[in-house]
Scaffold this active site. Structure first.
Site, PDB file in Angstrom:
ATOM      1  N   SER A  75      -2.574  77.931 -57.500  1.00  0.00           N
ATOM      2  CA  SER A  75      -1.973  78.185 -56.193  1.00  0.00           C
ATOM      3  C   SER A  75      -2.806  77.504 -55.113  1.00  0.00           C
ATOM      4  CB  SER A  75      -1.924  79.698 -55.922  1.00  0.00           C
ATOM      5  OG  SER A  75      -3.245  80.216 -55.794  1.00  0.00           O
ATOM      6  N   ASP A 120       1.640  76.213 -58.176  1.00  0.00           N
ATOM      7  CA  ASP A 120       2.470  77.379 -57.882  1.00  0.00           C
ATOM      8  C   ASP A 120       3.024  77.325 -56.452  1.00  0.00           C
ATOM      9  OD1 ASP A 120       3.688  79.768 -58.545  1.00  0.00           O
ATOM     10  OD2 ASP A 120       1.895  80.995 -58.305  1.00  0.00           O
ATOM     11  N   HIS A 121       3.595  78.428 -56.017  1.00  0.00           N
ATOM     12  CA  HIS A 121       4.294  78.549 -54.724  1.00  0.00           C
ATOM     13  C   HIS A 121       3.725  77.662 -53.617  1.00  0.00           C
ATOM     14  CE1 HIS A 121       6.681  82.211 -55.718  1.00  0.00           C
ATOM     15  NE2 HIS A 121       5.700  82.387 -56.584  1.00  0.00           N
ATOM     16  N   ASP A 155       8.340  76.368 -52.771  1.00  0.00           N
ATOM     17  CA  ASP A 155       8.928  77.667 -52.441  1.00  0.00           C
ATOM     18  C   ASP A 155       9.268  77.677 -50.960  1.00  0.00           C
ATOM     19  OD1 ASP A 155       9.695  80.223 -51.971  1.00  0.00           O
ATOM     20  OD2 ASP A 155       7.830  81.181 -52.621  1.00  0.00           O
ATOM     21  N   GLU A 193       1.564  87.876 -52.167  1.00  0.00           N
ATOM     22  CA  GLU A 193       0.725  87.094 -53.073  1.00  0.00           C
ATOM     23  C   GLU A 193       0.201  85.876 -52.355  1.00  0.00           C
ATOM     24  OE1 GLU A 193       0.887  85.869 -57.671  1.00  0.00           O
ATOM     25  OE2 GLU A 193       2.399  84.844 -56.491  1.00  0.00           O
ATOM     26  N   HIS A 237       6.133  90.580 -56.259  1.00  0.00           N
ATOM     27  CA  HIS A 237       4.745  90.269 -56.605  1.00  0.00           C
ATOM     28  C   HIS A 237       3.890  91.524 -56.476  1.00  0.00           C
ATOM     29  CE1 HIS A 237       5.553  85.862 -55.382  1.00  0.00           C
ATOM     30  NE2 HIS A 237       5.415  85.920 -56.687  1.00  0.00           N
ATOM     31  N   GLY A 238       2.827  91.591 -57.262  1.00  0.00           N
ATOM     32  CA  GLY A 238       1.907  92.717 -57.155  1.00  0.00           C
ATOM     33  C   GLY A 238       1.939  93.576 -58.400  1.00  0.00           C
ATOM     34  N   HIS A 276       9.578  85.148 -61.573  1.00  0.00           N
ATOM     35  CA  HIS A 276       8.367  85.474 -60.822  1.00  0.00           C
ATOM     36  C   HIS A 276       8.250  86.989 -60.701  1.00  0.00           C
ATOM     37  CE1 HIS A 276       8.477  81.340 -58.577  1.00  0.00           C
ATOM     38  NE2 HIS A 276       8.229  81.235 -59.860  1.00  0.00           N
ATOM     39  N   GLY A 277       7.065  87.455 -60.315  1.00  0.00           N
ATOM     40  CA  GLY A 277       6.879  88.882 -60.076  1.00  0.00           C
ATOM     41  C   GLY A 277       7.140  89.733 -61.293  1.00  0.00           C
ATOM     42  N   SER A 279       5.068  91.702 -62.944  1.00  0.00           N
ATOM     43  CA  SER A 279       4.342  92.972 -63.033  1.00  0.00           C
ATOM     44  C   SER A 279       5.289  94.125 -62.741  1.00  0.00           C
ATOM     45  CB  SER A 279       3.181  92.997 -62.033  1.00  0.00           C
ATOM     46  OG  SER A 279       2.243  92.000 -62.344  1.00  0.00           O
ATOM     47  N   ASN A 298       5.834  83.732 -64.596  1.00  0.00           N
ATOM     48  CA  ASN A 298       4.530  83.718 -63.936  1.00  0.00           C
ATOM     49  C   ASN A 298       3.751  84.992 -64.227  1.00  0.00           C
ATOM     50  OD1 ASN A 298       5.441  81.339 -62.853  1.00  0.00           O
ATOM     51  ND2 ASN A 298       5.159  81.938 -60.718  1.00  0.00           N
ATOM     52  N   ASP A 300      -0.021  86.756 -63.048  1.00  0.00           N
ATOM     53  CA  ASP A 300      -1.202  86.658 -62.197  1.00  0.00           C
ATOM     54  C   ASP A 300      -1.897  88.006 -62.066  1.00  0.00           C
ATOM     55  OD1 ASP A 300      -3.141  85.723 -60.483  1.00  0.00           O
ATOM     56  OD2 ASP A 300      -1.857  85.565 -58.739  1.00  0.00           O
TER      57      ASP A 300
END
Length: 409
Positions: A75, A120-121, A155, A193, A237-238, A276-277, A279, A298, A300
């Site tokens: 990133s 990335d983004h 993005d 993020e 994200h998170g 993405h995201g 989690s 993705n 992270d």
């Protein structure tokens, strides 16, 4: 178990041979073949954000252990960290990103698996970083005939769809000349993020429509086939407990069906999709997303924790040996160097991160898709293009001159 495993090895080897994709960093046609294989065979490749040579090595280790391709991505913030946080130069993020890519190119082949180098983004405000990486790609391509990176992501989901697609089109034209893959995002991933905060976004924007996805496909497919779309389906994200994020991966199937009908495609899944995201996603949600054409997910937040967790556990176990250079429970004059040596505790962090990357590989059904090669490794910094022999140029010039003279008679 051993007998079953031994029976599966020939199957895995034949699958790898049919791909004919070499180990190491893959670009261009090899990358396209790899992602087509993933889409057609119902698996996705984990794309892990890396901020150092250590985190990159952990991903490569996981890939080799699990016989699985892997994507190493950087990133803007990760690139700046790789360069060194003390450096305030505006080009630091690009320099650090290039440095990470060069490290991976030096070691990837030693791990014997295909590796995708990705950025990335990149929001609109970060385009100077993007431009810096492309400049490095162009320089590398001019010398070696392939780009430094395998793929890049734009993005621009915060912009209007029209501006988002228009900017992607212009960059994709430039990337296509070097056979670089483009990933773009339409619809917004929630959460926060790397300095981009979408925690208070309109919930409706977290779900991309089939019409939006098709508008991207229509614009980019005119330029080339090497692109993927990160279509939002409630992603955030998170870190969240499974079930606390409302994902709708079935919407991805709707996108595929809509575009398939529009272009009369023979493919059930004509679009390369990205998730993405991840989690907080349940295993079933991830599996359905992959079934609907996601070829890359993705990772992270979970690997950040895993890296720290290895260090945390080591410090807890060896706490009494880490309070000074000399003196521990074994004696006041006993040295502690073998405990505080960075190679010791960084290695613990790598091991737990590699293990967590392996978990994602299992969730994405990519384990065993590419048996690691045992061929001797080598650096992959490129071979200079062979210069054209001056004598050949003279011969061609003479021939053209002779043909011209004949035509004038």
């Amino acid at each position: 178990f051993l007998k079953t495993h031994q029976l599966l090895i020939p199957f895995f080897n034949s699958a790898a041979m049919s791909l004919n994709i070499p180990p190491g960093v893959v670009t261009g046609d090899n990358l396209l073949k790899l992602l087509e294989h993933a889409r057609e065979n119902g698996y996705a490749i984990p794309a892990v954000n890396c901020t150092s040579s250590s985190t990159a090595n952990a991903c490569l280790e996981a890939a080799r252990k699990n016989n699985c391709p892997v994507m190493i991505q950087v990133s803007n913030g990760g690139g700046a960290f790789m360069c060194g946080k003390a450096i305030k130069d505006p080009n630091a993020a690009a320099a650090g990103s290039v440095a990470l890519a060069m490290h991976v190119r030096c070691v990837a082949k030693y791990y014997g698996i295909p590796v995708v180098l990705h950025s990335d983004h990149c929001a609109k405000k970060l385009l100077p970083w993007f431009d810096g990486m492309i400049a490095a790609d162009e320089e590398y391509f001019a010398k070696y005939g392939e780009p430094l990176f395998s793929s890049h992501m734009l993005d621009l989901s915060e912009e209007s769809d029209e501006e988002n697609i228009a900017i992607c089109v212009e960059y994709f034209k430039r990337l296509t000349k070097m056979n670089i893959w483009l990933e773009m995002e339409i619809g917004i991933t929630g959460g926060e993020e790397d300095g981009v905060n979408n925690e208070n976004i309109d919930p409706e924007k977290l779900y991309t429509t089939p019409e939006q996805v098709y508008s991207v496909y229509e614009a980019l497919s005119k330029i080339g086939p090497m692109f993927s779309i990160a279509a939002a389906f409630g992603n955030v994200h998170g870190v969240y407990k499974p079930g606390n994020v409302k994902l709708s991966p079935e919407k991805l199937g709707n996108h595929q069906a809509f575009t398939k009908k529009k272009i009369s495609s023979s493919l059930e899944k004509p679009i390369f999709l990205v998730m993405h995201g991840g989690s907080g996603s349940t295993d079933d949600e991830i599996a359905l997303a992959v079934k609907n054409g996601v070829v890359k997910m993705n990772i992270d937040t979970d690997t950040q924790w895993a890296y720290w967790d290895g260090l945390r556990a080591f410090e807890k176990e060896k706490h009494a040996y880490l309070q000074g250079q000399i003196g521990n429970p074994e004696g006041a004059d006993k040295p502690n160097k073998k405990y505080y040596d960075p190679r010791k505790w960084i290695r613990c962090a790598e091991e737990t991160m590699a293990k967590r990357v392996g978990v994602s590989m299992e969730k994405l059904s990519s384990v065993g898709k590419y048996p690691a090669s045992n061929e001797p490794g080598s650096s992959q910094l490129g071979e200079l293009k062979q210069p054209i022999n001056p004598a050949l140029l003279v011969s061609v010039g003479v021939a053209i001159g002779s043909i011209g003279a004949m035509l004038m008679k």
